[in-house]
Design a protein around this motif. Structure first.
Motif, mmCIF file in Angstrom:
data_model
loop_
_atom_site.group_PDB
_atom_site.id
_atom_site.type_symbol
_atom_site.label_atom_id
_atom_site.label_comp_id
_atom_site.label_asym_id
_atom_site.label_seq_id
_atom_site.Cartn_x
_atom_site.Cartn_y
_atom_site.Cartn_z
ATOM 1 N N ILE A 78 0.846 -1.193 0.000
ATOM 2 C CA ILE A 78 0.000 0.000 0.000
ATOM 3 C C ILE A 78 0.881 1.243 0.000
ATOM 4 O O ILE A 78 1.665 1.458 0.935
ATOM 5 C CB ILE A 78 -0.913 0.008 1.233
ATOM 6 C CG1 ILE A 78 -1.775 -1.253 1.261
ATOM 7 C CG2 ILE A 78 -1.774 1.265 1.268
ATOM 8 C CD1 ILE A 78 -2.534 -1.445 2.557
ATOM 9 N N PRO A 79 0.799 2.090 -1.034
ATOM 10 C CA PRO A 79 1.571 3.336 -1.025
ATOM 11 C C PRO A 79 1.093 4.252 0.100
ATOM 12 O O PRO A 79 -0.108 4.466 0.275
ATOM 13 C CB PRO A 79 1.276 3.957 -2.395
ATOM 14 C CG PRO A 79 0.801 2.815 -3.245
ATOM 15 C CD PRO A 79 0.077 1.896 -2.305
ATOM 16 N N TYR A 96 6.077 7.689 -2.298
ATOM 17 C CA TYR A 96 6.954 8.699 -2.909
ATOM 18 C C TYR A 96 6.992 8.526 -4.424
ATOM 19 O O TYR A 96 6.883 9.505 -5.174
ATOM 20 C CB TYR A 96 8.354 8.582 -2.320
ATOM 21 C CG TYR A 96 9.389 9.482 -2.955
ATOM 22 C CD1 TYR A 96 9.381 10.861 -2.723
ATOM 23 C CD2 TYR A 96 10.377 8.954 -3.790
ATOM 24 C CE1 TYR A 96 10.332 11.685 -3.305
ATOM 25 C CE2 TYR A 96 11.326 9.769 -4.370
ATOM 26 C CZ TYR A 96 11.298 11.135 -4.124
ATOM 27 O OH TYR A 96 12.236 11.955 -4.709
ATOM 28 N N PHE A 97 7.118 7.284 -4.891
ATOM 29 C CA PHE A 97 7.100 7.022 -6.334
ATOM 30 C C PHE A 97 5.780 7.488 -6.949
ATOM 31 O O PHE A 97 5.756 8.084 -8.030
ATOM 32 C CB PHE A 97 7.289 5.535 -6.608
ATOM 33 C CG PHE A 97 8.708 5.032 -6.443
ATOM 34 C CD1 PHE A 97 9.751 5.898 -6.177
ATOM 35 C CD2 PHE A 97 8.991 3.674 -6.559
ATOM 36 C CE1 PHE A 97 11.059 5.439 -6.030
ATOM 37 C CE2 PHE A 97 10.282 3.203 -6.427
ATOM 38 C CZ PHE A 97 11.318 4.082 -6.153
ATOM 39 N N GLU A 98 4.684 7.219 -6.258
ATOM 40 C CA GLU A 98 3.367 7.636 -6.738
ATOM 41 C C GLU A 98 3.296 9.159 -6.835
ATOM 42 O O GLU A 98 2.815 9.718 -7.828
ATOM 43 C CB GLU A 98 2.300 7.089 -5.794
ATOM 44 C CG GLU A 98 0.874 7.346 -6.215
ATOM 45 C CD GLU A 98 -0.109 6.713 -5.234
ATOM 46 O OE1 GLU A 98 -0.636 5.637 -5.541
ATOM 47 O OE2 GLU A 98 -0.321 7.308 -4.142
ATOM 48 N N GLN A 99 3.798 9.827 -5.808
ATOM 49 C CA GLN A 99 3.781 11.298 -5.759
ATOM 50 C C GLN A 99 4.648 11.905 -6.859
ATOM 51 O O GLN A 99 4.299 12.941 -7.444
ATOM 52 C CB GLN A 99 4.268 11.750 -4.392
ATOM 53 C CG GLN A 99 4.133 13.243 -4.116
ATOM 54 C CD GLN A 99 4.600 13.575 -2.709
ATOM 55 O OE1 GLN A 99 5.444 12.899 -2.127
ATOM 56 N NE2 GLN A 99 4.038 14.623 -2.146
ATOM 57 N N THR A 140 7.771 -0.236 -9.065
ATOM 58 C CA THR A 140 7.522 -0.740 -7.732
ATOM 59 C C THR A 140 8.824 -0.637 -6.935
ATOM 60 O O THR A 140 9.826 -0.134 -7.434
ATOM 61 C CB THR A 140 6.984 -2.186 -7.766
ATOM 62 O OG1 THR A 140 6.519 -2.536 -6.468
ATOM 63 C CG2 THR A 140 8.030 -3.175 -8.236
ATOM 64 N N VAL A 141 8.818 -1.116 -5.703
ATOM 65 C CA VAL A 141 9.955 -0.935 -4.797
ATOM 66 C C VAL A 141 10.823 -2.188 -4.800
ATOM 67 O O VAL A 141 10.334 -3.287 -4.548
ATOM 68 C CB VAL A 141 9.462 -0.633 -3.360
ATOM 69 C CG1 VAL A 141 10.649 -0.418 -2.426
ATOM 70 C CG2 VAL A 141 8.549 0.591 -3.369
ATOM 71 N N LYS A 171 15.286 1.427 -8.490
ATOM 72 C CA LYS A 171 14.050 2.027 -8.976
ATOM 73 C C LYS A 171 13.484 1.305 -10.199
ATOM 74 O O LYS A 171 12.504 1.773 -10.777
ATOM 75 C CB LYS A 171 14.286 3.504 -9.278
ATOM 76 C CG LYS A 171 14.624 4.310 -8.024
ATOM 77 C CD LYS A 171 15.009 5.745 -8.318
ATOM 78 C CE LYS A 171 13.836 6.607 -8.668
ATOM 79 N NZ LYS A 171 14.235 8.037 -8.760
ATOM 80 N N HIS A 172 14.076 0.175 -10.547
ATOM 81 C CA HIS A 172 13.545 -0.633 -11.640
ATOM 82 C C HIS A 172 14.037 -2.063 -11.472
ATOM 83 O O HIS A 172 15.113 -2.302 -10.940
ATOM 84 C CB HIS A 172 13.985 -0.069 -12.998
ATOM 85 C CG HIS A 172 13.291 -0.722 -14.150
ATOM 86 N ND1 HIS A 172 13.799 -1.842 -14.776
ATOM 87 C CD2 HIS A 172 12.123 -0.445 -14.777
ATOM 88 C CE1 HIS A 172 12.970 -2.211 -15.736
ATOM 89 N NE2 HIS A 172 11.952 -1.386 -15.759
ATOM 90 N N ARG A 173 13.264 -3.023 -11.962
ATOM 91 C CA ARG A 173 13.638 -4.427 -11.776
ATOM 92 C C ARG A 173 14.927 -4.791 -12.524
ATOM 93 O O ARG A 173 15.666 -5.686 -12.088
ATOM 94 C CB ARG A 173 12.496 -5.357 -12.172
ATOM 95 C CG ARG A 173 12.070 -5.319 -13.620
ATOM 96 C CD ARG A 173 10.878 -6.253 -13.814
ATOM 97 N NE ARG A 173 10.296 -6.114 -15.151
ATOM 98 C CZ ARG A 173 9.178 -6.744 -15.527
ATOM 99 N NH1 ARG A 173 8.544 -7.520 -14.667
ATOM 100 N NH2 ARG A 173 8.707 -6.577 -16.736
#
Length: 296
Positions: A75-76, A119-122, A128-129, A147-149
């Protein structure tokens, strides 16, 4: 605006197939499958090509990865983050004590992962994390997130190669000697949480350097620096308890909470090569107040 994570590199071998160049660049087969079937794109000199395309030296290869979805169940949430460094690939934080790295049954929210997802959403970051270096809930200090897979894949390779370096400082019971601890660690038979040194455990190696020996009320303590060569669960805590010098505050492994309400452990140093550029990065974090007050 295209929000897909993108990397660009140059072809170095005449006639090499595109799929081989992609593999040499460190892109996994799993990522390549996602690129092909989940909305990614492979371009050579700006034109989309299939993986059997033969390259010329100097061709510009651009990989656009599919947009990531936030992990199910994460949940963000909006919360304070102490950001030490950030670019398009990495996020380095200074984690406070009493904050979980990821949600758990006992602590389902307000973790680093929840706050980073928020924070990523904002910031409208389509990712994803991906936790690179994890810390126990009560341990403070430097923590790295991809910040990326694809970046997480590259940092995973670096961890397995031993090229991500972490050092910690701790306060322990007793007067310790400089030493190297090599002792295998495994889960204790009677606990799902506690670890111990055991013959059938995983190889674990910790170096101990004494920074200061001192006494409080005629009881001996040591301020030490620890270098990890492996990253086993609770490694520092288990190794120090094994040699008879548990961390103060670490009740699980025999430490006293007379001076601090958590294990006195802080990640002070993180060093790695940037996963894309190769540039050497070094980060340092001072001891938090609750540990400084004991030493000084």
């Amino acid at each position: 605006m295209d929000k897909r994570f993108t990397v660009t590199f140059m072809a170095k071998q005449q006639g090499q197939l595109l799929r081989e160049a992609i593999s040499d660049f460190g892109i996994s087969k799993r990522a390549l499958t996602a690129i092909k079937f989940e909305g990614g794109q492979i371009l050579v000199n700006g034109t989309e090509q299939n993986v059997r395309y033969p390259l010329h030296v100097g061709d510009e290869i651009t990989i656009k990865f599919p947009i990531e979805q936030v992990s199910d169940g994460l949940i963000p949430q909006r919360g304070a983050l102490d950001i030490v460094y950030e670019d398009e690939t990495l996020l380095v934080l200074n984690k406070p004590a009493f904050m979980s790295t990821i949600p758990s049954r006992e602590h389902p929210d307000a973790s680093v992962a929840n706050f980073v997802a928020g924070y990523f959403e904002q910031q409208h970051i389509a990712s994803t994390v991906h936790i690179v270096t994890r810390l126990d809930r009560d341990t403070s200090g430097l923590l790295c997130i991809a910040k990326h897979r694809h970046i997480h894949h590259l940092t995973g390779l670096m961890q397995r190669a031993g090229t991500i370096h972490r050092e910690y400082e701790a306060i322990v019971h007793g007067h310790v000697e400089n030493q190297s601890i090599i002792a295998p660690i495994g889960r204790k038979d009677t606990s799902i949480i506690e670890r111990e040194v055991r013959n059938d455990g995983q190889y674990a190696h910790t170096d101990v350097t004494v920074l200061k020996r001192f006494s409080i009320d005629n009881k001996p303590y040591s301020h030490i620096r620890l270098k990890l060569y492996t990253g086993r669960t609770h490694q520092i805590r288990v190794h120090m308890a094994h040699i008879g010098h548990p961390l103060i505050g670490d009740e699980l492994y025999g430490g006293s909470r007379a001076f601090i309400a958590r294990q006195a452990l802080h990640c002070v140093h993180l060093a790695l090569a940037h996963p894309v550029s190769g540039e050497p990065f070094v980060f340092n974090s001072p001891l938090p107040a609750d540990m400084q007050e004991i030493i000084f």
